[in-house]
Scaffold this active site. Structure first.
Site, PDB file in Angstrom:
ATOM      1  N   SER A 109     -30.789 -37.047   7.554  1.00  0.00           N
ATOM      2  CA  SER A 109     -31.338 -35.771   7.095  1.00  0.00           C
ATOM      3  C   SER A 109     -32.645 -35.977   6.363  1.00  0.00           C
ATOM      4  O   SER A 109     -33.483 -35.086   6.319  1.00  0.00           O
ATOM      5  CB  SER A 109     -30.379 -35.082   6.141  1.00  0.00           C
ATOM      6  N   SER A 114     -34.221 -39.379   6.198  1.00  0.00           N
ATOM      7  CA  SER A 114     -34.699 -40.752   6.389  1.00  0.00           C
ATOM      8  C   SER A 114     -34.894 -41.017   7.867  1.00  0.00           C
ATOM      9  O   SER A 114     -34.358 -40.306   8.712  1.00  0.00           O
ATOM     10  CB  SER A 114     -33.680 -41.746   5.843  1.00  0.00           C
ATOM     11  N   GLU A 156     -28.961 -55.074   7.073  1.00  0.00           N
ATOM     12  CA  GLU A 156     -28.668 -55.884   8.243  1.00  0.00           C
ATOM     13  C   GLU A 156     -28.678 -54.925   9.427  1.00  0.00           C
ATOM     14  O   GLU A 156     -28.247 -53.763   9.313  1.00  0.00           O
ATOM     15  CB  GLU A 156     -27.302 -56.567   8.110  1.00  0.00           C
ATOM     16  N   ASP A 161     -18.257 -39.037   4.169  1.00  0.00           N
ATOM     17  CA  ASP A 161     -18.997 -38.673   5.384  1.00  0.00           C
ATOM     18  C   ASP A 161     -18.634 -39.612   6.530  1.00  0.00           C
ATOM     19  O   ASP A 161     -19.502 -40.074   7.272  1.00  0.00           O
ATOM     20  CB  ASP A 161     -20.507 -38.671   5.096  1.00  0.00           C
ATOM     21  N   GLU A 215     -21.164 -40.890  13.797  1.00  0.00           N
ATOM     22  CA  GLU A 215     -22.583 -41.217  13.578  1.00  0.00           C
ATOM     23  C   GLU A 215     -22.753 -42.248  12.465  1.00  0.00           C
ATOM     24  O   GLU A 215     -23.753 -42.958  12.418  1.00  0.00           O
ATOM     25  CB  GLU A 215     -23.382 -39.975  13.165  1.00  0.00           C
ATOM     26  N   ASP A 219     -24.169 -45.229   5.572  1.00  0.00           N
ATOM     27  CA  ASP A 219     -24.493 -43.951   4.928  1.00  0.00           C
ATOM     28  C   ASP A 219     -23.604 -43.657   3.714  1.00  0.00           C
ATOM     29  O   ASP A 219     -22.643 -42.884   3.802  1.00  0.00           O
ATOM     30  CB  ASP A 219     -24.431 -42.807   5.952  1.00  0.00           C
TER      31      ASP A 219
END
Ligand code: ATP
Length: 495
Positions: free
Chosen positions: A63, A65, A131, A176, A180, A194
């Site tokens: 959102s 980045s 990484e 979250d 994804e 994330d």
């Protein structure tokens, strides 16, 4: 000095200064005394500049980045570099989100969690080097395979559970979990990413920066399709919220779509609250039973919740044959490559991250109107384009010599509403939409020129997001042209 400038400096200072625990003392939530003195980041703040890296292709867009493959020029080491625009973070009030991710990740150490290696910054951006997970998102595997076979889904779910058990053991709620945010290594092992939405439970030893006034455990975080019913009903997120999201993720792996999918967030929320879920007949009894138990309306009864906890979850018959202590030694499912990328060997990182034509911008190329539409794209464009593309109505929005590459009447989605628009991509290139539901048509430019400033994320054949540094816009195309939009834009960007 403007307020914005002050905010930006404060973000810089707060984020990159060696943060000390008193700054982080997060009231009631963080009751255990954290490491008190000489707090230093494990992933150091380096004095690098972006010029120290050769930037490769965009690996993903969040959102606020953009994550790109980046090779350190002096060492040849490859990283996934998350680039965040300071202005944009301030505008979106996401400074604490960024700080939380940096500080939490610094304290985690598990093979199933993506590792933060170092950070640096310049006057515009904050950079976090991770990484690299060359296998991409689990979401892409689902999209490419249509759906994941049960044995593969079992492996992925087991590795996600292994990482979740570690997080929950530390008193962290991810908030979250979704395909994804489940990344894959080159050989196909899972790494959860994330951590910007992360929360802590009482008694955690993890250090967290203070929450912004607007952010509490019951504030609305995460992605619509995976939000548990209790959070929609204004209850606090708990560890069991992640178990709900895990149930949704497994369902999505096996079926190709999320269990509560609908045409708007509003309808998705309605389905979640009513637990309106249908299990396809091809799901095995074990898979259906596991998902059913993870998607229990009552968080306390969800499988994985106390009192049975993780042992009960791991003993579910769906996991028969899984050797929990040897997951990381097991052979993961084979990674399905993008059909445009069939020659790519994910074990050879530089092939994937540094395509022969670098994604960096050639200044002459980026000038308005000089980029040529490729012959393949011209051919495909004719195939893709709906009749609308050649509708003379849109000519008034074009500049002299500009032609439409792709156009379609689609829905622009907002949180609770949507509006019909004509989305138009031209060979300049420019991407804009015209609001067709208004009697006075008005035009909004989404993107032009700069190839690094746009990414299209396809969620499924009819839903996609257009991500630019200033905005992420969601669309629904009933003609299921989502992939065509992505290919058409990428075709223009790379030529
Ligand atoms: N280490 C990595 N290796 C490869 N790709 C990555 C890596 N980290 C992130 N990505 C890609 O970048 C995307 C965005 O990253 P991330 O989710 O961290 O950003 P964000 O701005 O926090 O997103 P969100 O909108 O979900 O909060 C990921 O979904 C993934 O596709």
């Amino acid at each position: 000095m403007t307020v914005r400038r002050e905010c930006q400096e404060s973000l810089t200072n707060e984020f990159e200064a060696r943060v000390r625990p008193p700054l982080l003392g997060n009231s009631v939530r963080c009751s255990a005394p954290p490491r008190m003195s000489n707090f230093t980041f494990r992933a150091p703040q380096e004095n690098f500049t972006v010029d120290d890296f050769e930037l490769g292709s965009v690996l993903g867009v969040g959102s606020f980045s953009k994550v790109v493959g980046a090779k350190k020029k002096d060492t040849g080491q490859v990283y996934a570099l998350k680039i965040m625009d300071k202005d944009f973070i301030m505008k979106q009030d996401k400074a604490s989100h960024v700080k939380r991710e940096r500080i939490v990740l610094d304290q985690l150490n598990h093979p199933g969690i993506v590792q933060l290696l170092f950070t640096f910054q310049d006057s515009h951006s904050i950079y976090m080097a991770f990484e690299a997970c060359e296998g991409g998102e689990l979401f892409d595997q689902i999209t490419r395979k249509g759906r994941v076979i049960e044995s593969d889904a079992r492996f992925y779910t087991a590795e996600i559970i292994d990482a979740m058990e570690y997080l929950h053991g530390l008193g962290l709620i991810h908030r979250d979990i979704k395909p994804e945010n489940v990344l894959l290594t080159a050989d196909g092992h899972v790494k959860i990413a994330d951590f910007g939405s992360v929360m802590v439970t009482e008694g955690t030893k993890i250090i967290l920066p203070p929450l912004a006034a607007s952010e509490t455990a019951c504030s609305f975080e995460g992605s619509a399709a995976y939000i548990p019913p209790e959070v929609l009903n204004n209850s606090t997120a708990t560890i069991e919220s992640d178990h709900w999201a895990l149930g949704c993720t497994l369902y999505q792996m096996l079926s190709g779509t999320s269990p509560f999918q609908d045409s708007s967030d509003f309808l998705v929320f309605k389905r979640i609250k009513a637990r309106n879920i249908k299990f396809p007949s091809y799901f095995s009894d074990e898979a259906t039973d596991l998902i059913d138990k993870l998607l229990d309306i009552d968080p306390r009864r969800r499988l994985g919740a106390a009192p049975g906890g993780y042992p009960a979850l791991k003993m579910h018959p769906f996991f028969k044959g899984i050797e929990w202590s040897k997951l990381r030694e097991a052979s993961p499912p084979k990674i399905a490559l993008d059909s445009n990328d069939s020659t790519r060997d994910t074990t050879n990182i530089s092939d994937g991250f540094f395509p022969k034509k670098s994604a960096s911008i050639d200044s002459s190329d980026s000038k308005r109107g000089t980029r040529r539409i490729s012959p393949t794209l011209e051919l495909n464009a004719a195939k893709f384009a709906s009749v609308d593309s050649f509708d003379s109505r849109w000519q008034e929005f074009l500049e002299p010599g500009e032609c439409i590459v792709l156009a379609s009447k689609i829905k622009k989605l907002r949180l609770l509403t949507s509006k019909k628009v004509q989305l138009i991509l031209t060979n300049r290139p420019r991407l804009f939409y015209v609001n067709t539901s208004k009697s006075m048509e008005n035009m909004k430019l989404l993107w032009s020129d700069n190839p690094n400033d746009i990414t299209i994320q396809v969620l499924n054949p009819s839903h996609f997001k257009i991500c630019t540094p200033m905005k992420v816009s969601s669309f629904e195309d009933k003609k299921q042209l989502a992939w065509h939009w992505k290919k058409a834009v990428e075709g223009l960007v790379s030529h």
